[in-house]
Design a protein around this motif. Structure first.
Motif, short mmCIF file in Angstrom:
data_model
loop_
_atom_site.label_atom_id
_atom_site.label_comp_id
_atom_site.label_asym_id
_atom_site.label_seq_id
_atom_site.Cartn_x
_atom_site.Cartn_y
_atom_site.Cartn_z
N PRO A 77 0.82 -1.22 0.00
CA PRO A 77 0.00 0.00 0.00
C PRO A 77 0.86 1.27 0.00
CG PRO A 77 0.10 -0.90 2.21
CD PRO A 77 0.86 -1.85 1.33
N GLY A 78 1.42 1.57 -1.15
CA GLY A 78 2.21 2.78 -1.27
C GLY A 78 3.38 2.59 -2.21
N ALA A 79 3.99 3.71 -2.58
CA ALA A 79 5.16 3.70 -3.46
C ALA A 79 6.41 3.44 -2.61
CB ALA A 79 5.28 5.02 -4.20
N ILE A 80 7.24 2.52 -3.07
CA ILE A 80 8.42 2.12 -2.30
C ILE A 80 9.64 2.09 -3.22
CG2 ILE A 80 9.46 0.30 -0.90
CD1 ILE A 80 6.68 -0.61 -0.16
N THR A 81 10.74 2.59 -2.70
CA THR A 81 12.03 2.47 -3.37
C THR A 81 12.90 1.53 -2.56
OG1 THR A 81 11.91 4.70 -4.31
CG2 THR A 81 14.09 3.69 -4.15
N VAL A 82 13.49 0.54 -3.22
CA VAL A 82 14.37 -0.42 -2.55
C VAL A 82 15.79 -0.24 -3.07
CG1 VAL A 82 14.82 -2.87 -2.12
CG2 VAL A 82 12.45 -2.05 -2.32
N ILE A 83 16.72 -0.06 -2.15
CA ILE A 83 18.14 0.05 -2.48
C ILE A 83 18.83 -1.14 -1.83
CG2 ILE A 83 20.22 1.47 -2.28
CD1 ILE A 83 18.37 3.89 -1.98
N GLU A 84 19.35 -2.06 -2.65
CA GLU A 84 19.87 -3.31 -2.13
C GLU A 84 21.38 -3.28 -1.96
OE1 GLU A 84 18.08 -5.91 -5.04
OE2 GLU A 84 16.47 -6.43 -3.64
N ARG A 85 21.87 -4.29 -1.26
CA ARG A 85 23.26 -4.31 -0.84
C ARG A 85 24.26 -4.25 -2.00
NH1 ARG A 85 26.34 -9.16 1.39
NH2 ARG A 85 28.26 -8.27 2.21
N PRO A 86 24.06 -4.98 -3.11
CA PRO A 86 25.03 -4.87 -4.20
C PRO A 86 25.21 -3.44 -4.69
CG PRO A 86 23.63 -6.78 -4.54
CD PRO A 86 23.04 -6.01 -3.41
N LEU A 87 24.11 -2.67 -4.76
CA LEU A 87 24.23 -1.28 -5.19
C LEU A 87 24.99 -0.46 -4.16
CD1 LEU A 87 21.47 0.90 -6.79
CD2 LEU A 87 22.89 1.81 -4.98
N ILE A 88 24.71 -0.69 -2.88
CA ILE A 88 25.42 0.04 -1.81
C ILE A 88 26.92 -0.20 -1.92
CG2 ILE A 88 25.70 0.25 0.69
CD1 ILE A 88 22.76 -0.58 0.97
N GLU A 89 27.31 -1.45 -2.15
CA GLU A 89 28.73 -1.77 -2.23
C GLU A 89 29.38 -1.17 -3.47
OE1 GLU A 89 28.76 -6.02 -2.08
OE2 GLU A 89 28.91 -6.06 0.12
N ARG A 90 28.71 -1.27 -4.60
CA ARG A 90 29.32 -0.82 -5.86
C ARG A 90 29.32 0.69 -6.01
NH1 ARG A 90 26.25 -4.03 -10.43
NH2 ARG A 90 27.71 -2.85 -11.76
N SER A 91 28.48 1.39 -5.23
CA SER A 91 28.42 2.85 -5.37
C SER A 91 29.69 3.54 -4.90
CB SER A 91 27.23 3.40 -4.58
OG SER A 91 27.46 3.28 -3.18
N GLY A 92 30.41 2.93 -3.95
CA GLY A 92 31.59 3.57 -3.40
C GLY A 92 31.28 4.64 -2.38
N TYR A 93 30.01 4.84 -2.03
CA TYR A 93 29.65 5.90 -1.09
C TYR A 93 30.04 5.53 0.33
CZ TYR A 93 26.95 8.23 -4.76
OH TYR A 93 26.58 8.89 -5.90
N ARG A 94 30.41 6.55 1.10
CA ARG A 94 30.78 6.38 2.51
C ARG A 94 29.63 6.73 3.44
NH1 ARG A 94 34.20 10.63 3.54
NH2 ARG A 94 35.13 9.66 5.40
N ASP A 95 28.61 7.45 2.94
CA ASP A 95 27.56 7.96 3.80
C ASP A 95 26.19 7.56 3.28
OD1 ASP A 95 29.31 9.37 5.58
OD2 ASP A 95 29.57 10.87 4.01
N LEU A 96 25.30 7.29 4.23
CA LEU A 96 23.96 6.82 3.90
C LEU A 96 23.15 7.86 3.13
CD1 LEU A 96 21.49 4.93 4.28
CD2 LEU A 96 21.17 6.00 6.52
#
Length: 678
Positions: A61-80
């Motif tokens: 019931p609603g619009a949801i965006t999912v950000i999964e672990r492979p993307l988190i790792e490959r992004s190189g970002y240090r901050d949420l």
């Protein structure tokens, strides 16, 4: 919004909708696919955050965006916070390297408190004063997060009145997953120095995951915004017997950050270093009868301590001590029951009692703690009315000692036109609890040599402040597309916000402060008119070629309030495009482009006219390669942030008084990371 901007937004929305509807249709028997394409058209991910029920993304019931672990790792970002730029309608800007401004649809006025932030379903956000959550100081590592679920829209039914416009749920990895050790080291410019070590393992029935680390950097060029963040966390999962399990999470963070500006008016935001800490305890007992019947009891405690004091003053004005020191405590106990009552009806219900306490002698002119008990009953019922149609009815009652009972209903209907096409229609009402600072702030500055002489009173309390109410309607359409093996979602919505809280200049009660003409007195007040926001959001994820991943998040908004200050706080558009590519020889790359329209954000002790940050574009890139070092798997990642011209993303309005150029512009950061697992 000017007529020209409005026309551009409408034309862009129409073009996006036409493109979306003109794409080739969903998979049918007459459109055979190869094995890789068939694999892509499996059921969409199961999500938990929207209703507290495990549901397919198509049925939530609603619009949801999912950000999964492979993307988190490959992004190189240090901050949420930077990852949240991938969410349609999310405005994420940096006032400085260690302070991010995060709000959905840009509704953050002086205190952006429309999003609830959760770690494994436990709220971590105690909105008090001057900005949103300390995103860099949350007691969780990016390496612990399995996925991020962002509910875009009113979520007070599930998570209380701090979720007026949505919720960000950080779901961490089970302790038993991926056992072993890992080490991560990041070095770069300016002064980036990160180290992290972790271990996961254990023997039945208890599994543990321990992680410790430190992040440090020198911030943006020409700004006093260095930081050093030390963090430690433990997650434990114990299977007591086949029906009962116990889990716990302990987290702590200590952070020292550079703050202020060298030319701050009246020293209201002078140079200094602040020291903050956060401690989180989350305990959960779960009893499972079968896959459809379970109950759980959860308890959590979150403590935040802020040490932020300095000396203010100006030529002809004596030096005076200023402070934002405070301690915030949030303790809660929750019972939840999930059940299935028939083949077509299931639901979840529960109760929660929370106590929030805030103590800030300088902000409240009192050594007493402000205590706010909150009691909440919640439920969500899912009814499969027909094979392709599901209805979700959410009901919640919430009461605080200051504001009485509030009722938050929500009704959504999801209809699968085909296995790959889903239409969603919904409406809901949510309330935002006023923060202790908004209601009780009473900041007074006295002459250091004459304590009876009041120099300034920048904030006065407003005990009659009413809760903000949001009424939302939306139409959504999710489509799995054979073209480019992709999934697209379009959301058209209308939000009406009543009694928004905004900061207004007022005449101070006697005695009048000596510097009232230069440092005006302000009060948080309810905006007298409704704010109406209409818009369209597009979310698209695609795998158009081998090893390629594209993510597009785009939104365009119209806002009508009859008040420039209120309307200026909402960006008319946001856009994010990320391209991730796997190359031969174990190389991979990431390119992330973000565009945000003009918006007024930020706050300070000094009141004034809203300062509108110009539209800006941000470019990030990352290049990584998996290797083996000493026989162990490792990943090397080179990341560069804020490429291109320097720009401003969020402002301190007082620093812009009399300036024609931005006082705080972001600058480039480049660093190399090594992650090894043993």
């Amino acid at each position: 919004m000017t007529a020209a901007v409005r026309d551009r937004a409408r034309h862009a929305a129409a073009a996006a909708l036409l493109l979306f509807l003109s794409l080739p249709g969903p998979v049918t028997a007459s459109h055979p696919l190869d094995d890789s394409e068939n694999a892509y058209f499996e059921q969409l991910p199961v999500v938990l955050t929207a209703s507290r029920l495990p549901q397919s993304l198509q049925d939530a019931p609603g619009a949801i965006t999912v950000i999964e672990r492979p993307l988190i790792e490959r992004s190189g970002y240090r901050d949420l916070a930077r990852l949240l730029r991938l969410v349609p309608g999310m405005h994420v800007g940096q006032e400085r390297a260690n302070a991010s401004w995060v709000s959905y649809h840009g509704l953050g006025q002086s205190i952006p408190g429309e999003l609830q932030i959760l770690i494994d379903g436990a709220p971590t956000y105690v909105p008090v004063s001057f900005g949103t959550a300390a995103w860099t100081g949350l007691p969780v590592f990016l390496s612990e997060i399995e996925r991020i679920e962002v509910v875009r829209g009113a979520s007070a039914n599930s998570y209380g009145a701090s979720a007026l416009q949505g919720a960000v749920n950080l779901i961490t990895r089970p302790a038993a997953e991926d056992p072993g050790e890992h080490v991560s080291i990041v070095l770069g410019d300016p002064g980036v120095r990160d180290v992290e070590v972790g271990w996961a393992g254990g023997s039945a029935p208890l599994a543990l995951r321990l992680t410790a680390g430190e992040q440090a950097d020198e911030g943006f060029r020409d700004l006093h915004d260095h930081r050093r963040t030390q963090r430690f966390s433990v997650r434990g999962d114990a299977q007591i017997d086949p029906e009962n399990s116990f889990s716990f999470r302990l987290g702590t963070t200590r952070e020292t950050t550079g703050r202020g500006y060298p030319d701050s008016p009246f020293g209201n935001n002078a140079l200094r270093d602040g020291a903050d800490s956060a401690h989180l305890v989350h305990l959960r007992w779960q009893h499972v009868d079968d896959m459809d019947k379970e109950w759980s009891v959860s308890a959590y405690h979150h403590q935040l301590d802020y040490r932020d004091s300095w000396i203010g003053g100006a030529p002809g004005i004596p030096e005076v001590p200023l402070s934002r020191d405070r301690r915030d405590l949030r303790s809660s106990i929750e019972f939840q029951r999930r059940d299935r009552w028939s083949e077509t009806v299931r639901g979840v219900w529960g109760a929660e009692a929370t106590l929030t306490q805030t103590r800030s002698p300088f902000s409240f002119s009192s050594t007493d703690s402000v205590r706010v008990p909150i009691y909440r009953l919640f439920s969500n019922i899912e009814w499969q009315a027909t094979a392709p149609t599901r209805l979700n009815l959410g009901l919640a009652l919430e009461r605080s000692n200051d504001e009485g009972w509030r009722f938050s209903p929500r009704l959504y209907a999801n209809h699968r036109l085909t296995p790959a096409d889903t239409l969603r229609l919904g409406a809901g009402r949510a309330w935002r609890t006023t923060s202790p600072f908004e209601r009780h702030s009473d900041t007074r500055v006295y002459h250091p040599a004459n304590p009876a002489l009041l120099l300034a009173r920048p904030f006065i309390p407003n005990p009659d402040l009413r809760q903000t109410r949001a009424d939302t309607m939306e139409l959504g359409y999710i489509r799995q597309l054979r073209w480019a093996r992709s999934t697209a979602e379009i959301r058209v919505f209308q939000e009406r916000l009543r009694d928004m809280v905004i900061r207004q200049q007022v005449t101070p009660p006697p005695p009048a402060p000596v510097l009232a003409a230069s440092i005006p007195t302000t009060q948080e007040q309810n905006f007298g008119e409704d704010l109406n926001v209409r818009g369209i959001e597009l979310q698209w994820q695609a795998h158009p070629w081998k090893g390629g991943d594209l993510r597009l998040a785009w939104s365009a908004l119209e806002r009508h309030a009859g008040n420039d200050q209120v309307e200026a706080a909402i960006a008319p558009y946001t856009a994010s495009l990320m391209w991730m590519q796997r190359w031969p020889q174990r190389w991979s790359s990431m390119v992330h482009l973000t565009r945000v329209g003009p918006v007024a954000t930020g706050d300070s002790y000094l009141a004034g006219e809203p300062y509108v940050v110009r539209a800006y574009t941000s470019l990030d890139i990352a290049l990584s390669r998996t290797v083996r070092l000493a026989g162990y798997p490792a990943r090397l990642t080179l990341t560069a942030l804020n490429l291109g011209p320097r720009h401003q993303e969020a402002a301190n309005p007082a620093q812009q008084i009399g300036r024609s150029q931005p006082a705080n512009r972001v600058s480039r950061q480049v660093y190399l990371g090594l992650d090894m697992r043993f």
